[in-house]
Structures are given as structure tokens and as C-alpha cells.
Design an enzyme around this catalytic site. Structure first.
Site, PDB file in Angstrom:
ATOM      1  CB  CYS A 273      -0.956   0.021   1.185  1.00 45.37           C
ATOM      2  SG  CYS A 273      -2.219  -1.229   1.084  1.00 45.37           S
ATOM      3  CD1 TRP A 335      -5.824   1.266   4.451  1.00 43.05           C
ATOM      4  CD2 TRP A 335      -3.615   1.024   4.656  1.00 43.05           C
ATOM      5  NE1 TRP A 335      -5.572  -0.078   4.654  1.00 43.05           N
ATOM      6  CE2 TRP A 335      -4.224  -0.254   4.776  1.00 43.05           C
ATOM      7  CE3 TRP A 335      -2.223   1.120   4.760  1.00 43.05           C
ATOM      8  CZ2 TRP A 335      -3.487  -1.413   4.993  1.00 43.05           C
ATOM      9  CZ3 TRP A 335      -1.478  -0.039   4.968  1.00 43.05           C
ATOM     10  CH2 TRP A 335      -2.120  -1.293   5.081  1.00 43.05           C
ATOM     11  CG  HIS A 536      -4.973  -5.437  -3.091  1.00 48.01           C
ATOM     12  ND1 HIS A 536      -5.051  -6.148  -1.916  1.00 48.01           N
ATOM     13  CD2 HIS A 536      -4.998  -4.129  -2.725  1.00 48.01           C
ATOM     14  CE1 HIS A 536      -5.119  -5.311  -0.889  1.00 48.01           C
ATOM     15  NE2 HIS A 536      -5.087  -4.083  -1.361  1.00 48.01           N
TER      16      HIS A 536
END
Length: 684
Positions: A273, A335, A536
Site C-alpha cells: 500500500c 490508511w 489489488h
């Protein structure tokens, strides 16, 4: 649409007339290169095509033969339905040397689109690592592999999906043992062949499957080599709960088909990420993510990872972009590293320093996500532009200009016309000279929200000036979590995604990609990929003007982990009869430095080719994760013929248009067929 019409549409969509059948001698050549629409086109029923269905065939009467078997571990064990029995290559009295192969004879030709291999369940000895999978109708003529790659070394079922093939025989060749390259044996408990009906294919063509030992959730095209560097997290199948500072990576070499793997621990950085940008020396600069303050840098020449200095603000799910002066700007990313206040900062690769831009505030670019700021500042659509400015095109409906000098600045550029917040949508600069950006897809919330088909063209010019936004034809399929790239000819390809945005599920997956033509400002549905590409997943333009899409999942033991990739060949690579078009070839580019083409912004390239060409473009090498591919853009060029098959090509004079770094130079003939990409470094 009535139920009867839907049934008829599905029946027509699964008629057996694929390109793959023609390639293997099972029918006439399809009109695959022509720009034609799907014969039956209804997004409500065609979004999940029959080609994606893969179920095991009945193995009654099948046989299996192998190049080597140990007594008591015959090849037939892979067909007996008992995971306690295994095929194992010879190890006593002598060890049979790799490579090893096993051939499954289905006794009759069948349409197949996948293979599953169950490793032995009593240990790792003999697990297949690097491999190829081939098919044949006669057991003699095999053709190109339908899949290549490397399997993860564990006991899980290995599933490889590929485009439909008509075949009687399937040959699996193990080139390495997954546990250790020194081991020479191969084993398997069960092998199944999968099948699904074949559709009528729209334009374009898909490759065989490339298997990875990880779920490739992030990736970058490596300058000079053209290899694809991919990574997951600290584990091959999951993220979170990291045992401490490392990342599993895999590198795919399109030239050889080999997928290699590496665990990167020296930077103490779990790079799941992250933000990714390609700096002016062609180095992927990976920031934050699971280890939210870290910076890791990959050197493509030395093939090594090193640590950069930590960011001033810890981040995950942020975006970053290279600037006209070679620095890298990043913003957002709640996040990880705490929620909110993720204002902009810049990285200087020359001094290895980060500088906080306190006045480049993130508040202007927040969406109205129901998840709050944790989701609202994610995955910004950023474009480095003139004089060190950054244009933020979305996903918020409000667009902004960010300045990166001094303490930074931000100025509202207006709304994206009548659009809505479009989190996990896509934005691509398809014509940087004209300041043209195409935006598409996304959802009003990060998850539990319908995807949108909206498409807009944004035109930017001077920094801090209002952008012009034009609504153009919507995509045929609403999609969030898709991936988009610009092709050498300026068309934009979008693939994957799902009609209802929800991480870690393939429900409502969109299998049909689409191609947008800037001349008509319309979309055309393309041939479907074999594997769902949702949350993803990745998408990248390769040096040969094809597109690699892959990944999806990374959710532990969930059923949606996709350890593979596929490569799409656009219609411009085919003649009208479906045969491969002859490409023009770049034979030389000057100026060069140390044997590599290098040129300054505003400079001139001398390009020599093997045949007449009419169009030229530069496409910046990309990096992708979580729908974001910020530095990827196209610069159309004009070439003046100086002698036979030699052209003088002038480059833009603004580094905000032609960002410093590595680009792929393409030439195209009058038919629009592109050359292979020639690597060019644009110097600061």
C-alpha cells in the site's frame, strides 16, 4: 431486456469461434485485428463471460505419462482422486535431473482454459517452482506455452487460468523445484484440467498466463531491461500483522518468460500500500504503506534496494508524482500512520531529503467517503506539471493545483463537471503536449458502492488556471478498482474492476476491457481476459506496446488471490485477417551516452528505422498499485524526414510536459502498427 433475449445473448456469446482455436488449427482465422464490436453486447449479462468459468473436467479414461517416475510413485497418481498418493520423479538408485515433465492425455480434443495442481500434502519435497504449461492436439506439435511462471512453495492448490484452447494433451514442465534450486526432483498429488465455453471475441488478443509466486499488488516497469518488478507485502498472500520489515518481490522477464523471486529485508520496509514514483534516474521510489514512514529505492542497474530517508508524515494509500525539477511530491494516505492531516511533502532524490509543504493542505482534495478521512484522502490522481506544480484531477469531484515551492500552496481548479467523487477510478494523461487527461470509473465511496461508468476529458494549461472539463461517452461497463494505460497511438485501455466496489471479492468482476479512441471519444469493448482483476490488481504498458494486467486479492486464505498476470495485444498488432502485422523497427537513436539514448528537455532526437513511419510518441515508464499510475503519460511527437528512413524529432521544451526520467520511444507506420519501444532517458 426480457429473460429470453438474455438467454439468447448468452448462448451467442459462448459460440466456439475463438482466436485460440484458429491458432491451433481448429478453424479459419478470425477478424481479430479489425475494429469491430462484440456481436452480442448487453452489459447486464456480458460482464461475467463464459470464458472466465473454469470447472474440472471428468478424468475418466485419462492417462498420465512422465519423463521420470520413482517406483511406487507413478505418473498415474495425479489422476486417481487421492491426495495421499503422489507422482514423484526418480531419486533411487539415481536422481533424475530437471527439467521434468508430465503429460495428461484426455483421449479426445476438448476446449480447456486452465490447470490445477495439488502439491503433495506430506511435505514440500518436489513442489514445482518455475514451470511452463503447453497444450497440443496431437501430442507432437505443442506451439507456444499457454502459461509460464513460478509457483509459491506451499501446499495450497495451484490454479493457472488461460484463454480457451482446443487440445487433447496438456504438458506441464517443471524447470526448478520451489523449495531449493539445488533440488532436482518433482512431485504432485493431483492434476485437474479445467474447461469453460468459448465466446465470440471482440478485438485484441490475450497471452498465456504468467504465474507468480506472490499476488502482484504493486509493480513497475524496469528501465533499460523492460522487466516487470512486482511485489505483494511481507507475505505472498496477505498483508497486515507484519512480523517485521520486509517485502516479497518477483521479477518477470518478458524476453525469457522467467519469473524470479526475492525477499527484500535490508530496507526494513513492508512496501504494501505505498506511493510509487519513477525518479529521473529510472529508480522506483516506494514510500510508506505498511511501514508508514519508510522510503525504499530500487536501482535497476545494480539490481539492489536501498533505504531513503523517512518521510515527514507517515502514510499509506497515498499517491506521489515526479515533478518537472526531478523532485517527487506526495500527499494523502490516512490508511496507515494515523488519520488526517496528510499534507504534501517533497522528496529530493539528489540530497535524499524530504521537505514538508505545510501550505499544500490535503483538505481541499478530500472526498465525501462514508468512511471518513481514513478513506477520503486515498489514491489521489496526480500529474506533475509546469514550474513544479501538480494538478490533482480526482478522485474528489473538486480538482486542485498544488505548488511545491517554499511552504507549498493549493488552489481550487473547479469541479470535474457534473461528475461525482470517483474513488478507485482512473486518470491517464494521454496527450501531455495538449494537457489532455482522461478520467473514468470509480465509486462515490471506497467500498460497498456501485461502480460508475463516467468518462471525462480534462484539459490543463497554465498552473493555477481553471481546467476545462468535457463530458464524453461513458464506458460500456461501470467499474471501480480497474487499471488504465495509454497506448503509443494515444488510445486509452482500461481493464478489470467490478460493478460493485467491494475489496476481496470477485463478485461483479468486469472481464471485458475497453479501448477509448480520442478521435471519436468513444469506447470499444475488447476481448475478455481470463482471470478477474479487481481489488489489488495492476496494469502496465510494456516495452513491446502490449499491456500486462495481473494480481487481485492478497487476502490470506480467501478464494480471490490471483497469483498471475496476462498480457493483452492491442488490435494495432494484427492485420485484418487476424495474422500478426509487420512492425516497423527502430534501428538507432541519437544522441547517446554510454550506449544509451539520452536527450535534454527541448532537445532533438535523430531516429533511424528499417521502413517508412509516420507517427512518433514517447510514453513514460509506469508503476502501478491500487489503480494509481501517476507518472505514466504520453507525449506525441512530430518527426521530419531528413533522409530515407531517418527522421529528426523535436522534443517539448517544458519539463512539466516531458518529465525527466525514462521513456519508451515508439514509431508507427501508416497502418498504426507500433515498433518495439526504444528506451530514452530525458535528462534534467
Amino acid at each position: 431486456m426480457s429473460y429470453l433475449i438474455r438467454v439468447l445473448a448468452i448462448c451467442l456469446a459462448v459460440r466456439l469461434s475463438s482466436v485460440d482455436a484458429w491458432e491451433h488449427g481448429a478453424g479459419p482465422a478470425p477478424n481479430n485485428g479489425a475494429a469491430r464490436q462484440f456481436i452480442v453486447f448487453d452489459p447486464t449479462v456480458a460482464g461475467n463471460p463464459a470464458v472466465a468459468q473454469a470447472v474440472p473436467l471428468d478424468r475418466t479414461g485419462w492417462t498420465a505419462t512422465a519423463d521420470s517416475s520413482q517406483s511406487g510413485n507413478a505418473a498415474s497418481s495425479v489422476l486417481d482422486g487421492d491426495t495421499g498418493t503422489i507422482w514423484h520423479t526418480a531419486y533411487d538408485p539415481t536422481v533424475a535431473q530437471l527439467p521434468h515433465n508430465i503429460v495428461i492425455d484426455m483421449k479426445a480434443a476438448k476446449w480447456i482454459n486452465g490447470v490445477t495442481i495439488m502439491p503433495r500434502q506430506d511435505g514440500n519435497n518436489g513442489n514445482i517452482g518455475q514451470h511452463t504449461i503447453e497444450v497440443s492436439q496431437d501430442g507432437t506439435n505443442w506451439g507456444s506455452p499457454v502459461a509460464t511462471g513460478t509457483y509459491l512453495n506451499d501446499k495450497s492448490l495451484k490454479t493457472t487460468i488461460f484463454g480457451n484452447r482446443l487440445a487433447r494433451y496438456v504438458r506441464i514442465t517443471a524447470r526448478t523445484e520451489a523449495q531449493s534450486d539445488a533440488n532436482q526432483w518433482t512431485s504432485a498429488a493431483e492434476i485437474n484440467i479445467l474447461a469453460g465455453p468459448d465466446p465470440i471475441l471482440p478485438p485484441g488478443q490475450w497471452s498465456g498466463t504468467i504465474d507468480f509466486p506472490i499476488v502482484p499488488a504493486a509493480a513497475a516497469v524496469v528501465p533499460r531491461t523492460g522487466k516487470v518488478l512486482a511485489w505483494s507485502a511481507w507475505a505472498a498472500t496477505q498483508f497486515g500483522g507484519s512480523p517485521g520489515g520486509y517485502t516479497l518481490t518477483a521479477t518477470y522477464d518478458p524476453a525469457t518468460g522467467v519469473v524470479s523471486q526475492r525477499r527484500v529485508s535490508n530496507t526494513a520496509h513492508d512496501m504494501f500500500c505505498p506511493g510509487i514514483s519513477m525518479d529521473f534516474n529510472g529508480r522506483p521510489v516506494v514510500t510508506g504503506g505498511n511501514d508508514a514512514a519508510k522510503t525504499s529505492i530500487y536501482d535497476p542497474i545494480a539490481d539492489t534496494w536501498t533505504s531513503g530517508s523517512n518521510m515527514k508524515i507517515s502514510r499509506g494509500y497515498q499517491s506521489s508524482t515526479t515533478l518537472s525539477d526531478g523532485r517527487i511530491f506526495t500527499i494523502g494516505g490516512s490508511w496507515s500512520g494515523g488519520n488526517g492531516g496528510k499534507n504534501g511533502e517533497v522528496y529530493n532524490p539528489s540530497s535524499n531529503t524530504w521537505t514538508l509543504l505545510r501550505s499544500a493542505t490535503v483538505a481541499n482534495m478530500l472526498t465525501k467517503d462514508r468512511g471518513g478521512v481514513y478513506r477520503a484522502d486515498n489514491h489521489a490522481w496526480l500529474f506533475g506539471w509546469k514550474n513544479g506544480f501538480v494538478f490533482q484531477a480526482g478522485p474528489s469531484i473538486n480538482m486542485n493545483w498544488y505548488g511545491t515551492s517554499g511552504s507549498g500552496s493549493v488552489k481550487l481548479s473547479g469541479p470535474r463537471a457534473s461528475d461525482v467523487d470517483a474513488m478507485n477510478g482512473n486518470a491517464v494523461m494521454y496527450d501531455a503536449v495538449a494537457g489532455k487527461i482522461l478520467t473514468m470509473g470509480g465509486g462515490q465511496h471506497y467500498q460497498a458502492a456501485p461502480g460508475i461508468p463516467n468518462t471525462h476529458v480534462i484539459t490543463i494549461n497554465n498552473p493555477n488556471a481553471s481546467a476545462t472539463v468535457t463530458k464524453v461517452a461513458n464506458m460500456a461497463y461501470a467499474r471501480a478498482f480497474g487499471n488504465a494505460v495509454v497506448l503509443p497511438d494515444g488510445k486509452v485501455f482500461v481493464s478489470g474492476g467490478q460493478g460493485w466496489a467491494e475489496p476481496f471479492t470477485d463478485n461483479t468482476a468486469v472481464y471485458y476491457p475497453e479501448l477509448w479512441d480520442p478521435a471519436t471519444q468513444t469506447w470499444t469493448v475488447m476481448a475478455p481476459n481470463a482471470v478477474p482483476r479487481t481489488y489489488h490488481s495492476i496494469g502496465l504498458l510494456l516495452n513491446d506496446a502490449t499491456v500486462l494486467i495481473g494480481g487481485g486479492g492478497l487476502c490470506g486464505n480467501c478464494p480471490t488471490n490471483h497469483f498471475d498476470a496476462e498480457i493483452w495485444s492491442p488490435p494495432y498488432l494484427f492485420n485484418a485477417d487476424g495474422s500478426r502485422a509487420t512492425r516497423p523497427r527502430i534501428t538507432a537513436v541519437t544522441p547517446t551516452t554510454s550506449g544509451n539514448a539520452e536527450v535534454a528537455v527541448g532537445g532533438t532526437l535523430t531516429v533511424r528505422t528499417d521502413s517508412a513511419v509516420s507517427k512518433f510518441s514517447l510514453v513514460r515508464m509506469g508503476s502501478a498499485t491500487h489503480t494509481v499510475n501517476t507518472d505514466h503519460r504520453r507525449v506525441p511527437l512530430t518527426g521530419t524526414r531528413t533522409t530515407t528512413n531517418q527522421y529528426s524529432v523535436k522534443l517539448p521544451t517544458d519539463a512539466g510536459v516531458l518529465l525527466p526520467g525514462y521513456w519508451m520511444l515508439f514509431v508507427m507506420n501508416d497502418r498504426g502498427t507500433p515498433s518495439l519501444g526504444f528506451t530514452v532517458k530525458v535528462k534534467l
